[in-house]
Design a protein around this motif. Structure first.
Motif, PDB file in Angstrom:
ATOM      1  N   ASN A  54      -5.787   1.677  -6.949  1.00  0.00           N
ATOM      2  CA  ASN A  54      -5.721   0.937  -8.372  1.00  0.00           C
ATOM      3  C   ASN A  54      -6.493   1.954  -9.420  1.00  0.00           C
ATOM      4  O   ASN A  54      -6.203   1.901 -10.544  1.00  0.00           O
ATOM      5  N   LEU A 114       0.836  -1.140  -0.189  1.00  0.00           N
ATOM      6  CA  LEU A 114      -0.063   0.044  -0.140  1.00  0.00           C
ATOM      7  C   LEU A 114       0.854   1.173   0.121  1.00  0.00           C
ATOM      8  O   LEU A 114       0.832   2.082  -0.932  1.00  0.00           O
ATOM      9  N   ARG A 162      -6.581  -0.148  -1.379  1.00  0.00           N
ATOM     10  CA  ARG A 162      -6.066  -0.669  -2.778  1.00  0.00           C
ATOM     11  C   ARG A 162      -6.952  -0.483  -3.742  1.00  0.00           C
ATOM     12  O   ARG A 162      -6.287  -0.112  -4.907  1.00  0.00           O
ATOM     13  N   GLN A 181       2.937   1.575  -3.199  1.00  0.00           N
ATOM     14  CA  GLN A 181       2.100   2.005  -4.335  1.00  0.00           C
ATOM     15  C   GLN A 181       1.738   3.411  -4.218  1.00  0.00           C
ATOM     16  O   GLN A 181       1.531   4.104  -5.238  1.00  0.00           O
TER      17      GLN A 181
END
Length: 414
Positions: free
Chosen positions: A401, A354, A397, A357
């Motif tokens: 995305n 997490l 998440r 990203q």
């Protein structure tokens, strides 16, 4: 006695510290023989020979398989004899039939024959037994440390003002360290000197007990990492809770066939408490109270930090359920989850990606917090694995995305 009667026999054993009394009955409940043996290794071998000499044992019922009968239970198991743990006779039977070692042994054998006693004893021969012993020593050390600090504070209340002034307003740990380093001097008839010397001794005892507790906790964690490494992945389950629940289950997990039996063993199986027009269940007051306390601790932690549990509490409260009834339901659910994790471990979802990203996308914690309606500090703990919230991690998440997909579409248009 005919060969047919000799083929099936059942035994009951009343265990004591120095002697064990063994009674044997046939498959029809007829009394065959009873005898007393010494509670030693040679006595255990003699008991095995005594039982097998009367026929093929269909089962042996033992009182106190975890205490006076622990060594005997292992000896019988090594000989391939099935062992069942039996409870002591109830008070009504003892009032009507009397009390003696032969009577207790025969009643144990009859309970095995009748099928009223079916509990499989704990094996006590693996890492769970190590956990039990470590927990026992650790609990004693914690109790002694608490008594020590209470004694220190009591002495300070009535001590001379010169002694009290040294430690006034100090937190516990710095005060203990200062007392342990002190070197009081004086006469043995001087109250100030004797008080200071006793305080130093108590402080050193406190430090020694602290080291003992920390070593026991480290050993517990090492065993858990080797034996049940994924149990602590459950929300609210730490070293203390995990070790207690494993001790409750025992080394031989197969003695508990399903999660309903584990719930009953932990004292969280629902008990009907309906009357008249009301239909309800109450908390069970049976089972292992230490395991019940461990599950209660998990529920309290989840009610304060777990999103799913908070939503469930709000839903059931709106339905008119009391806090006690809600906690009963939650403890039953946690018992089911713990049993499944012990028997079929499932690792916790990965969350280490997490933060990586988020940083690759150039998004700050504040931006994520505003979208997910969470505190930035809470999201930071979630990223670092300091707290667990599976639903929030999935939302987090998914949002990252979506941001990555939007950034790729924007790059393609350019």
């Amino acid at each position: 006695m005919s060969d047919q009667e000799q083929h099936h026999i059942f035994a009951g054993i009343d265990t004591h510290a120095d002697t064990h009394h063994v009674a044997i009955i046939t498959g029809y409940g007829k009394r065959v023989a009873d005898q007393e043996f010494v509670a030693t290794s040679s006595g255990h071998r003699t008991i095995v020979d005594f039982i097998t000499s009367h026929g093929v044992p269909g089962g042996v019922g033992i009182e106190g398989t975890g205490t006076y009968g622990a060594a005997l239970t292992k000896a019988l198991r090594r000989a391939g004899i099935p062992v069942t743990e039996v409870n002591r006779p109830n008070r009504q039977q003892r009032r009507n039939q009397g009390k003696s070692d032969p009577l207790d042994a025969y009643q144990a054998a009859q309970s095995v024959l009748a099928g009223t006693s079916t509990a499989v004893p704990k094996a006590k021969d693996g890492p769970v037994e190590c956990l039990r012993v470590l927990r026992a020593g650790r609990a004693s050390a914690i109790k002694s440390r608490t008594a020590t600090i209470n004694q220190i504070r009591d002495l300070l209340v009535s001590a001379e003002d010169v002694v009290r002034a040294k430690y006034r307003g100090m937190p516990t740990l710095p005060m203990i360290a200062m007392m342990a380093r002190s070197r009081p001097t004086g006469h043995t008839a001087d109250p100030e000197y004797i008080t200071s010397r006793v305080l130093r001794t108590l402080a050193q005892r406190y430090q020694y007990l602290t080291v003992e507790i920390e070593e026991a906790s480290t050993s517990l964690q090492k065993i858990l990492d080797l034996y049940a490494p994924l149990l602590c992945d459950l929300p609210g389950v730490g070293t203390d809770v995990a070790s207690q629940l494993l001790v409750t289950m025992g080394d031989n997990k197969e003695r508990i066939n399903n999660e309903a039996q584990f719930a009953a063993l932990a004292g969280v199986a629902p008990v009907p408490a309906s009357s008249g027009k009301s239909t309800r269940h109450r908390l069970s007051r049976g089972g292992d109270r230490q395991a019940n306390s461990a599950l209660h601790h998990v529920v309290l932690v989840r009610m304060g930090s777990d999103a799913r549990t908070k939503d469930y509490v709000d839903k059931r409260t709106a339905e008119g359920k009391s806090k006690r009834e809600i906690m009963r339901c939650l403890k039953r659910y946690v018992a089911r989850e713990v049993y499944r994790q012990i028997t079929h471990p499932v690792p916790a979802p990965m969350i280490t990606d997490l933060r990586l990203q988020r940083r690759e996308l150039g998004i700050t914690l504040q931006q994520v917090a505003e979208h997910l309606h969470q505190w930035p500090s809470y999201l930071s703990r979630l990223e670092r694995g300091r707290t667990r919230n599976d639903l929030l991690a999935v939302r987090y998440r998914s949002w990252l995305n979506d941001q990555a997909s939007a950034e790729r579409r924007s790059s393609d248009r350019l």
